[in-house]
Motif scaffolding. Structure first.
Motif, PDB file in Angstrom:
ATOM      1  N   UNK A 136      45.799  -4.338  10.092  1.00  0.00           N
ATOM      2  CA  UNK A 136      45.360  -5.545   9.699  1.00  0.00           C
ATOM      3  C   UNK A 136      45.472  -5.565   8.087  1.00  0.00           C
ATOM      4  N   UNK A 137      45.158  -4.529   7.417  1.00  0.00           N
ATOM      5  CA  UNK A 137      45.181  -4.448   6.027  1.00  0.00           C
ATOM      6  C   UNK A 137      46.718  -4.728   5.542  1.00  0.00           C
ATOM      7  N   UNK A 138      47.686  -4.211   6.196  1.00  0.00           N
ATOM      8  CA  UNK A 138      48.973  -4.451   5.830  1.00  0.00           C
ATOM      9  C   UNK A 138      49.389  -5.848   5.849  1.00  0.00           C
ATOM     10  N   UNK A 139      48.737  -6.391   6.980  1.00  0.00           N
ATOM     11  CA  UNK A 139      49.026  -7.945   7.031  1.00  0.00           C
ATOM     12  C   UNK A 139      48.241  -8.828   6.003  1.00  0.00           C
ATOM     13  N   UNK A 140      47.206  -8.305   5.634  1.00  0.00           N
ATOM     14  CA  UNK A 140      46.342  -9.034   4.614  1.00  0.00           C
ATOM     15  C   UNK A 140      47.161  -9.013   3.397  1.00  0.00           C
ATOM     16  N   UNK A 141      47.889  -7.884   2.911  1.00  0.00           N
ATOM     17  CA  UNK A 141      48.602  -7.911   1.636  1.00  0.00           C
ATOM     18  C   UNK A 141      49.788  -8.621   1.798  1.00  0.00           C
ATOM     19  N   UNK A 142      50.726  -8.708   3.107  1.00  0.00           N
ATOM     20  CA  UNK A 142      51.654  -9.626   3.282  1.00  0.00           C
ATOM     21  C   UNK A 142      51.354 -11.081   2.909  1.00  0.00           C
ATOM     22  N   UNK A 143      49.956 -11.420   3.265  1.00  0.00           N
ATOM     23  CA  UNK A 143      49.724 -12.962   3.280  1.00  0.00           C
ATOM     24  C   UNK A 143      49.008 -13.249   2.006  1.00  0.00           C
ATOM     25  N   UNK A 144      48.993 -12.171   0.948  1.00  0.00           N
ATOM     26  CA  UNK A 144      48.643 -12.406  -0.599  1.00  0.00           C
ATOM     27  C   UNK A 144      47.204 -12.297  -0.841  1.00  0.00           C
ATOM     28  N   UNK A 145      46.543 -11.377   0.132  1.00  0.00           N
ATOM     29  CA  UNK A 145      45.166 -11.025  -0.075  1.00  0.00           C
ATOM     30  C   UNK A 145      44.921 -10.328  -1.431  1.00  0.00           C
ATOM     31  N   UNK A 146      44.143 -10.577  -2.163  1.00  0.00           N
ATOM     32  CA  UNK A 146      43.742  -9.559  -3.208  1.00  0.00           C
ATOM     33  C   UNK A 146      42.576  -8.487  -2.934  1.00  0.00           C
TER      34      UNK A 146
END
Length: 316
Positions: A136-146
């Protein structure tokens, strides 16, 4: 019968009577095995740094302690935030992006009640459900979450994070871990948190009764319908003589159940929680009220350590 069982289990885990204490003691051998697994898991975990600030909001006991409203209150303060949770009670499995910066992608059956409530409450955030928090964290990073907020992430020892633990307003008299008591991890683990927030002192819950998004007053004949953990905790915000109908936590209501309830309580209005309403709204119940819940932090709470942790990450 089901309602009585739910309340009996709650009392056994948190505030047991003499007979329930006896059962608790008899289960202590299983509790010791459970504790050993927890301690070994923590001892051998290797922290992974994802180069993004991760704030975990958790609790040591089972059931609700305000994690979701606290997550909402904190995530609202940051742009490009992402909230990641397991998604209890959902019909789906694996990683699902529930909402992308406020754009809701799935229905409540796929997301689960808590995730849908987060998605509807956080218009500028991304909500992800996933059993594997690393994924989930890796997906959040891919989606541009800061910045990432982990709902119920204290036990994820392999993730480098800032740990916030929420403490119950009324402490359990049963101090044992599962299955002898309500603690998922030893009570002494409060010392391992970066920040502890106690319900009722560090933050308070503010409840406004609403109908059709407008502040309202409950009719005299009202039924509390809810499927949350520790349902008795919401009674302090309602009339003392209110009728109640409790289902197990994360229960997915069926049309047959709702039809039966409306038939059995013809003359009653229904009041429910926001977490329940995201599952009930599809039934188009006419006379339904919502306990609109928000969190207000005490001005004395010191968030400076959390801010310092966040500022360490240049990407933010």
């Amino acid at each position: 019968m089901k309602q009585r069982l739910i309340l009996w289990i709650e009392d056994y885990l948190f505030y047991p009577n003499s007979f329930q204490k006896l059962i608790s003691f008899l289960l202590l051998p299983l509790t010791f095995i459970y504790l050993l697994i927890i301690l070994l898991k923590r001892a051998f975990a290797k922290e992974q740094d994802f180069s993004i600030p991760i704030i975990s909001i958790g609790n040591l006991t089972i059931g609700g302690s305000g994690k979701t409203p606290v997550a909402i209150a904190l995530a609202k303060k940051y742009d490009n935030s992402c909230v990641i949770l397991r998604g209890y009670g959902r019909a789906s499995k694996g990683l699902i992006v529930v909402s992308l910066k406020g754009d809701i992608k799935v229905d409540v059956e796929q997301s689960g009640d808590e995730a849908m409530l987060l998605a509807k409450s956080l218009q500028n955030s991304t909500i992800i459900v996933c059993e594997d928090r690393v994924l989930g964290i890796n997906e959040a990073i891919k989606l541009g979450s800061k910045i990432v907020f982990l709902d119920d992430g204290f036990s994820k020892y392999h993730i480098k994070k800032f740990d916030i633990l929420l403490r119950n307003k009324k402490e359990p008299t049963n101090i044992f871990c599962l299955p002898s008591g309500a603690y998922r991890e030893p009570k002494g683990f409060y010392s391992k948190a970066d920040l502890i927030l106690k319900d009722g002192s560090d933050f308070i819950r503010k409840v406004v009764i609403k109908k059709d998004d407008k502040e309202s007053i409950l009719p005299e004949k009202t039924l509390l319908l809810t499927a949350i953990s520790k349902p008795k905790r919401v009674l302090e915000f309602l009339p003392k003589d209110i009728k109640t109908l409790f289902f197990e936590d994360h229960h997915n209501f069926t049309k047959t159940e709702i039809d039966d309830i409306l038939e059995n309580y013809k003359d009653f209005a229904i009041v429910t929680t926001p977490k329940d309403f995201v599952k009930l709204e599809r039934f188009n119940i006419k006379d339904i009220y919502i306990m609109d819940l928000s969190i207000e932090f005490n001005s004395c709470v010191d968030f400076s350590l959390m801010r310092e942790y966040i500022e360490q990450y240049k990407s933010f």
